[in-house]
Motif scaffolding. Structure first.
Motif, PDB file in Angstrom:
ATOM      1  N   SER A 349      -3.075   5.974  23.847  1.00 50.37           N
ATOM      2  CA  SER A 349      -2.044   6.213  24.844  1.00 50.37           C
ATOM      3  C   SER A 349      -1.812   4.887  25.581  1.00 50.37           C
ATOM      4  O   SER A 349      -2.776   4.191  25.935  1.00 50.37           O
ATOM      5  N   LYS A 353       1.886   7.129  27.667  1.00 51.73           N
ATOM      6  CA  LYS A 353       2.593   7.730  26.515  1.00 51.73           C
ATOM      7  C   LYS A 353       1.796   7.523  25.236  1.00 51.73           C
ATOM      8  O   LYS A 353       1.256   6.428  24.999  1.00 51.73           O
ATOM      9  N   ASP A 354       1.747   8.574  24.392  1.00 45.53           N
ATOM     10  CA  ASP A 354       1.090   8.422  23.087  1.00 45.53           C
ATOM     11  C   ASP A 354       1.918   7.468  22.224  1.00 45.53           C
ATOM     12  O   ASP A 354       3.144   7.555  22.228  1.00 45.53           O
ATOM     13  N   VAL A 370      -7.634   8.104  22.678  1.00 46.09           N
ATOM     14  CA  VAL A 370      -7.729   9.558  22.818  1.00 46.09           C
ATOM     15  C   VAL A 370      -8.657  10.072  21.711  1.00 46.09           C
ATOM     16  O   VAL A 370      -8.464   9.743  20.539  1.00 46.09           O
TER      17      VAL A 370
END
Ligand code: GDP
Ligand code: IMO
Ligand code: MG
Length: 428
Positions: A349, A353-354, A370
């Motif tokens: 991330s 945001k991923d 993550v």
């Protein structure tokens, strides 16, 4: 006929030496295609335990031809040292050849690398083997090549051309300028000892391909330290990715039949730069070991303690994308035997945001990995030789790697020795 390329899928030290040594049982020729003696490829077999730096790991099979290839930068003193070390251990090196187009890594390259590193300005954490400076000289057309050793008059002429630039740089870095006479002496000695091994590499390799030999190209380091595609500037100065085997050796990419990506069942790195899944503290010490065992996590070249981390799937997916792996070799699965739970980084991330791409090194410093957590297997795997005999949780772990990369696993390392391996049948 097969033309296989074997490369590191992470940050180097994945276990390439062990896998090349195993696979070379079937190879007629093994070619090291880039890097220099920054490499440390550990091989443990019936002859003993070895850390190879320049010589391809196929050297232990007497009938296997080995070539230190065109893409390499070779310190002749180190090469001679490695040859005599192997010979002293009963290994015949008469089948070792050197590409006439490979670069001669000179003493001043080492001095410049050491000066840069100790100045603290670059902060790359290199192996101090002169690698970057030898490749820089190649790029600016100031390098000497092994073919020059075959004509000492020409060699002297080349030296006269390059020395003023080299010495100006040494002086600017407060180093010791080098004299033509002392360097010529070295070049003469290297010519005498190494000339019989120097071959024209393009016909050498293409003839072997045309004759249907089984050829393996051995890479050094790993995808994340590729000068173009890795964590620039904390990279090496060559391309440890598969396509460079063809580009540097001078054979068509259409001839490649297999690309093997070697990875560790977790992550490790030495030198500076981002390393997103790093583990610190006690767990890191468990991974790393004390340094007493051959497979403890200390650099095979420099002895520096390696950073260790959880398996990083974004790195593996990226490596699979840029290399086009057709199979994987997963080493050190046995090193996870004792964990109750194991973490796997599935994605990063960045700024909340991923992301689904590999960011620059600068951004990679800021990503948040993550994780998923999977159960360990708490079973000793070292004596297992069949995939189906692995504990279910170990098989699940390996399946996660296959699924994420889309690449079948062919080899699984369960210990440092040649025979501590599981060969899994790969359905085509
Ligand atoms: P390379 O640079 O990719 O050849 O890897 P290195 O030799 O620098 O580092 C790999 C380390 O892992 C060495 O200490 C090997 O002896 C060890 N090794 C390789 N495969 C296995 C394995 O399957 N299990 C264990 N325990 N050690 C392994
Ligand atoms: P093998 O082949 C791990 C790292 C150095 C540094 C960066 C640049 O054994 O996997 P260099 O000396 O090449 O200019 O250093 O690359 N590095 C390696 N790390 N294994 C290696 O080789 C390495 N060769 C270079 O630590 O971060
Ligand atoms: Mg290594």
């Amino acid at each position: 006929m097969s033309v296989s390329i074997l490369v590191g899928a992470q940050f180097g030290d994945e276990g390439k030496g062990k896998i090349v040594d195993y696979i070379s049982a079937k190879a007629d020729m093994v070619v090291r295609f880039q890097g220099g003696d920054n490499a440390g490829h550990t091989v443990v077999n019936e002859f003993g335990a070895f850390k190879l730096h320049l010589i391809p790991c196929g050297i232990f099979k007497p009938s296997c031809i080995t070539l230190a290839g065109t893409g390499m930068v070779i310190n002749p003193d180190e090469l001679l040292h490695e040859i005599s070390d192997l010979e002293a251990n009963g290994i015949n090196t008469s089948n070792l050849y050197i590409s006439s187009r490979a670069i001669i890594l000179m003493p001043y390259h080492i001095q410049l690398d050491c000066l840069s590193e100790s100045s603290g300005r670059t902060g790359i954490g290199t192996t101090k083997r002169g690698i970057g400076y030898a490749y820089a000289d190649k790029a600016r057309r100031n390098a000497l090549r092994f073919e020059d050793l075959l004509d000492l008059e020409y060699c002297e002429h080349r030296l006269e051309m390059v020395l003023p630039t080299v010495n100006a740089e040494l002086v600017a870095k407060e180093g010791v300028p080098m004299g033509k006479i002392e360097l010529l002496q070295k070049l003469r000695a290297w010519a005498k000892l190494l000339a019989p091994r120097i071959v024209e590499p393009v016909s050498f390799v293409n003839r072997a391909i045309d004759n249907g030999l089984e050829i393996l190209f051995e890479g050094q380091l790993g995808a994340m330290k590729d000068i173009d595609l890795g964590i620039y500037p904390y990279v090496t100065s060559s391309n440890p990715t598969a396509a460079y085997a063809a580009a540097s050796s001078g054979f068509p990419i259409s001839k490649i039949t297999e690309i093997i990506g070697v990875l560790k069942a977790f992550s490790s790195a030495v030198g500076s730069g981002p390393f997103p899944t790093e583990i610190k503290g006690n767990d890191a010490d468990v991974f790393r070991g004390s340094g007493q065992n051959i497979d403890d996590e200390f650099g095979a070249r420099t002895g520096r303690p390696r950073q260790v981390g959880w398996l990083d799937l974004p790195v593996l997916k990226y490596a699979a994308t840029i290399n086009g792996f057709t199979s994987l070799a997963v080493c050190k699965i046995d090193k996870l035997d004792m964990f109750d739970e194991i973490k796997i980084c599935t994605h990063y991330s960045l700024d909340g945001k991923d992301i689904d791409y590999m960011p620059s090194a600068h951004q990679l410093e800021k990503v948040v990995p993550v994780y998923i957590t999977v159960p360990g297997w708490k079973t000793e795997t070292r004596k297992i030789r069949n995939f189906d005999d692995l504990p279910q949780n170990a098989r699940n772990y390996l399946n996660i790697i296959e699924k994420a990369t889309g690449v079948p696993i062919k080899y699984i390392g369960v210990g440092p020795s040649r025979d501590e391996i599981i060969v899994k049948s790969v359905s085509k």
